[in-house]
Design an enzyme around this catalytic site. Structure first.
Site: not given
Length: 492
Positions: A16, A18-20, A237-238, A261, A298, A404
């Site tokens: 949400a 950043s991307g990598r 879906h991550d 997040t 969630n 994370g």
């Protein structure tokens, strides 16, 4: 180390904020991963609407593939629920709307008037969240964009389409739309029909591991890659990718916490739980790899901390976390699953207002605010995992925390303390690893889910946190919060 001759797989992993692009090598008994490119994911507001900057994200993907060099395959995972609309020529009809946009406010009542909340849960197994795709499509009903649309593509499928020119809808992400029946693992055509939603806008469903096309010639030219490079449908879906990497030895006795997040707290099951009690507890049944169900709740997650740091204009929270570790524990707690914390902005003030409204001490410093955030998250983790065990009849011996939040040692320890269970933290790059491992499995390098998890455990041993101090004080905080809290609208 993984032999240099082992195949290299590129994982596009979009979060949400950043991307990598990560590159992984998978060899016999070995797994090696490196980040080759990271780029920001900054939403853009135009008028009243909050959008994803999807073209900037696509540019970041191309830059990442250029940095990756020659690879055997590419996979894409991202957050859930959001989508882009294409016209008859395949052109994008505007930037996708961000799930934190306010357009779905009040939409649930319109949906429940046609399909009552209990009936909707029995058909789709999904918890109520105001941003679910079903509510977004209902909010978009009658708009020129939706009227002109011929295809709807979830975010990973949209990016895969731009890379390959091939249309498809990956199943694990589709299961977050609230338009899929978790028993049949197909669209819930009856629900969609009663709500006037055309699920035919979504291309045919793909399974994790299915081929999703080859990189188009112009993509090869843009990235410097060569040859027939496939895009592989991963668990896009991550969270599904992250759960696939949980380094658990006994699938029947562990709970997982996918942290970032959001915090996603739950169990891996063989079948959905569609009871009314489960609905009222706001648990969701999302689909995972190999026919599994991700039964979870969630929770706002580290979004609360991220927003506080943004408000304080801080980028390095190290000193603040150290101070929070010394702050008085459980002095004030809030409901970390409450929708009142969904929107961005003013998070420290909103945390203070929630404490004040519940008659608890208001945090007097950033360190106390951070301690309130982390205590509240640990308490929400405790509540979710206790409810998951009660609702399924499953017993948990250990918690696996991935994502994370692994880097936040205080949160890991507080969660172990709150739950009264040992917690194994790692890997931090769970979504990207799951992405890579599904690609490797599709290419015949891994036989099954158990082998993938054993490979993660061997290559990246988790850090163990033992519970301290008993759970009585956490139960007291839970009781205090239950007395103070207003009824949640999440159960519908």
């Amino acid at each position: 180390m993984t032999p240099s001759s082992s195949p290299r797989f590129a994982a596009v992993d979009l979060g949400a904020s950043s991307g990598r692009v990560m590159v992984g090598r998978v060899g016999p008994g070995s797994l090696d991963v490196e980040e080759v490119h990271r780029f920001p994911n900054t939403p853009v507001r135009t008028g009243p609407t909050l959008h994803w900057d999807i073209l900037a994200l696509y540019a970041g993907v191309l830059d990442g593939l250029r940095a990756a060099g020659q690879v055997a395959s590419v996979g894409i995972d991202s957050w859930a629920v959001d989508y882009g609309l294409l016209d008859a020529d395949g052109a994008l009809l505007g930037n996708p709307v961000h799930y934190r946009d306010r357009r779905t406010e009040g939409i649930a009542d319109q949906v429940w008037a046609r399909v009552p909340a209990a009936e909707l849960y029995g058909a789709t197994g999904l918890q109520y969240a105001p941003f679910n795709t079903l509510y977004q499509l209902t909010a978009a009903h009658g708009t020129p964009q939706l009227a002109a649309a011929r295809h709807a593509l979830l975010i990973p499928d949209l990016l895969a389409y731009w890379l390959t020119g091939q249309l498809g809808t990956e199943l694990t992400n589709a299961s977050t739309t609230q338009l899929v029946d978790p028993r049949t693992r197909d669209w819930s055509y009856e629900v969609a029909g009663r709500l006037g939603i055309d699920v035919g806008l979504f291309p045919p469903l793909r399974q994790p591991g299915d081929p999703a096309g080859l990189l188009e010639p112009h993509v090869l030219a843009d990235t410097g890659l060569a040859g027939d490079i496939p895009v592989t449908a991963v668990a896009s879906h991550d969270t599904a990718s992250a759960v696939a990497t949980v380094p658990a030895a006994d699938s029947a006795r562990f709970a997982y916490l996918c942290t970032g997040t959001w915090s996603l707290a739950g169990l891996e099951l063989d079948a959905p739980v569609l009871t009314e009690e489960s609905r009222k507890a706001n648990f969701t049944n999302e689909l995972g790899i190999d026919g599994t169900v991700r039964y979870l709740r969630n929770i706002m997650g580290l979004w609360l901390l991220q927003e506080c740091l943004r408000a304080w204009r801080m980028t390095d929270p190290g000193a603040l976390l150290a101070a929070a570790a010394e702050a008085e524990p459980l002095r004030s707690v809030v409901d970390a699953g409450s929708p009142e914390f969904l929107a961005p902005g003013r998070m420290p003030e909103r945390m203070a207002e929630a404490c004040r409204a519940s008659g608890q001490p208001v945090p007097a410093s950033p360190a106390e605010t951070v301690r309130c955030v982390l205590d509240s998250l640990a308490l929400a983790h405790r509540r979710a995992l206790a409810d998951a065990q009660r609702l399924t009849g499953r017993t948990v011996d250990v918690i696996h925390l991935v994502g994370g939040g692994v880097r936040n040692a205080l949160l890991c320890q507080l969660t172990a303390d709150a739950c009264g269970l040992p917690l194994l933290a790692g890997p931090a790059e769970a979504s990207a690893l799951g992405n890579i491992l599904v690609q490797a499995r599709a290419h015949g390098l891994i036989s099954d889910r158990a082998e993938a998890r054993a490979l993660v455990a061997h290559s990246m041993p988790p850090t163990r946190y033992e519970p301290r101090g008993g759970t009585a004080r956490w139960q007291a905080a839970e009781d205090r919060l239950r007395i103070c809290s207003r009824p949640s609208p999440l159960t519908g």
